[in-house]
Design an enzyme around this catalytic site. Sequence first.
Site, mmCIF file in Angstrom:
data_model
loop_
_atom_site.group_PDB
_atom_site.id
_atom_site.type_symbol
_atom_site.label_atom_id
_atom_site.label_comp_id
_atom_site.label_asym_id
_atom_site.label_seq_id
_atom_site.Cartn_x
_atom_site.Cartn_y
_atom_site.Cartn_z
ATOM 1 N N GLU A 265 -3.221 13.583 0.921
ATOM 2 C CA GLU A 265 -4.295 12.988 1.487
ATOM 3 C C GLU A 265 -5.124 14.306 1.929
ATOM 4 O OE1 GLU A 265 -3.459 9.326 3.870
ATOM 5 O OE2 GLU A 265 -4.445 8.748 2.138
ATOM 6 N N HIS B 55 2.426 8.759 1.011
ATOM 7 C CA HIS B 55 1.117 8.587 0.128
ATOM 8 C C HIS B 55 1.442 9.679 -1.050
ATOM 9 C CE1 HIS B 55 -1.621 6.727 3.010
ATOM 10 N NE2 HIS B 55 -0.783 7.632 3.948
ATOM 11 N N THR C 274 -6.084 6.736 7.570
ATOM 12 C CA THR C 274 -6.496 7.034 6.081
ATOM 13 C C THR C 274 -6.615 5.840 5.492
ATOM 14 O OG1 THR C 274 -4.455 7.640 5.273
ATOM 15 C CG2 THR C 274 -5.782 9.132 6.301
ATOM 16 N N THR C 275 -6.197 4.621 6.175
ATOM 17 C CA THR C 275 -6.212 3.231 5.399
ATOM 18 C C THR C 275 -6.918 2.441 6.429
ATOM 19 O OG1 THR C 275 -4.201 2.631 6.453
ATOM 20 C CG2 THR C 275 -4.005 3.451 4.347
ATOM 21 N N HIS D 44 0.639 -1.284 0.090
ATOM 22 C CA HIS D 44 -0.085 -0.049 0.115
ATOM 23 C C HIS D 44 0.943 0.968 -0.089
ATOM 24 C CE1 HIS D 44 -3.094 -2.721 1.272
ATOM 25 N NE2 HIS D 44 -2.363 -3.156 2.150
ATOM 26 N N HIS E 240 3.630 10.535 6.419
ATOM 27 C CA HIS E 240 2.842 10.181 7.833
ATOM 28 C C HIS E 240 4.103 9.699 8.859
ATOM 29 C CE1 HIS E 240 -1.456 10.318 5.870
ATOM 30 N NE2 HIS E 240 -0.768 11.430 6.185
ATOM 31 N N HIS F 40 5.816 6.568 6.865
ATOM 32 C CA HIS F 40 5.297 6.210 5.344
ATOM 33 C C HIS F 40 4.993 7.402 4.402
ATOM 34 C CE1 HIS F 40 1.533 5.666 7.552
ATOM 35 N NE2 HIS F 40 1.099 6.668 6.244
HETATM 36 O O1 LIG Z 1 -0.659 3.096 11.525
HETATM 37 C C1 LIG Z 1 -1.146 3.966 10.706
HETATM 38 C C2 LIG Z 1 -1.331 3.330 9.305
HETATM 39 C C3 LIG Z 1 -1.762 4.053 8.280
HETATM 40 C C4 LIG Z 1 -1.928 5.245 8.248
HETATM 41 S S1 LIG Z 1 -2.300 6.290 6.960
HETATM 42 C C5 LIG Z 1 -1.644 5.928 9.676
HETATM 43 O O2 LIG Z 1 -1.875 7.326 9.475
HETATM 44 C C6 LIG Z 1 -1.244 5.174 10.420
HETATM 45 ZN ZN LIG Z 2 -0.645 7.325 6.013
#
Ligand SMILES: Oc1ccc(S)c(O)c1
Ligand SMILES: [Zn+2]
Length: 261
Positions: free
Chosen positions: A105, A95, A198-199, A63, A118, A93
């Site tokens: 996002e 996006h 957001t996932t 993802h 994030h 991570h």
């Molecule tokens: O632990 C997380 C997983 C995905 C996302 S988008 C988060 O903001 C926290």
């Molecule tokens: Zn995220």
Amino acid sequence: HHCWGYGEENGPSDWYKDYSLANGDRQSPIDIQSEQTVYNSSLKPIWVSYDACTSLSICNNGHSVMVEYEDCDDKTVIRGGPLEFPYRLKQFHFHWGGKDSRGSEHTVNGKSYPGELHLVHWNAAKYKSFDEAASAPDGLAVLGVFLETGEKHSVLHRLTDALYMVRFKETKAQFKDFNPSGLLPDCLDYWTYRGSLTTPPLHESVTWLMLKEPLYLSEKQMEKFRTLFFSGEEEGLRTRMMDNFRPPQPLKGRTVEASFR
Ligand SMILES: Oc1ccc(S)c(O)c1
Ligand SMILES: [Zn+2]
């Protein structure tokens, strides 16, 4: 049972079928309408203590691309802001979009950025594990940073140069001694509101801290994110990892506070 994703059949508009929180009252991301935010002079500055951080690995989870940290003690924490406790860094991570006109996002007055970082932290003062914190209303704090194209980012360059090692889903590589404070802009002015992952599973457990100032990176660095794949190496159809963002969700009466005038 097909897994959630960002495609035509399993994308953000389908997630509600498996994850009922998708239509909840504190979902993320949101559009930040700057004129509607409320300046709160009692908000403290964000205090980032990442110097003793221990990064472990970089991985492609199908993802996003994520860097994971050792989180067995409070050596890598964020404090202050609206937070009542220190929150421990677990992972960061990204996006991003298939082109620079989309990818973030959160949006600001309807404007999308090419991507969003994030930094995910959990409340180890109150909860015994990340997983327990991840489903608690005050369990997580995510520091979000917009990505904007411009000059090459020298600290990020070590990461973008490592992406070739994790091109495919479920690949992982060693990634030691990476201090993510080098990814933060000089100015830590932020907007904050109560939201969610957001996932999926879209847990409503996140205190969001969105920095106003973006992280600038070069177009070539942006392009490197787009060389990753959602799919595994063995899979026939290779789908490039891009547009792995959820669009803004209804505010449902929430107030977004600003740490700055
Ligand atoms: O632990 C997380 C997983 C995905 C996302 S988008 C988060 O903001 C926290
Ligand atoms: Zn995220």
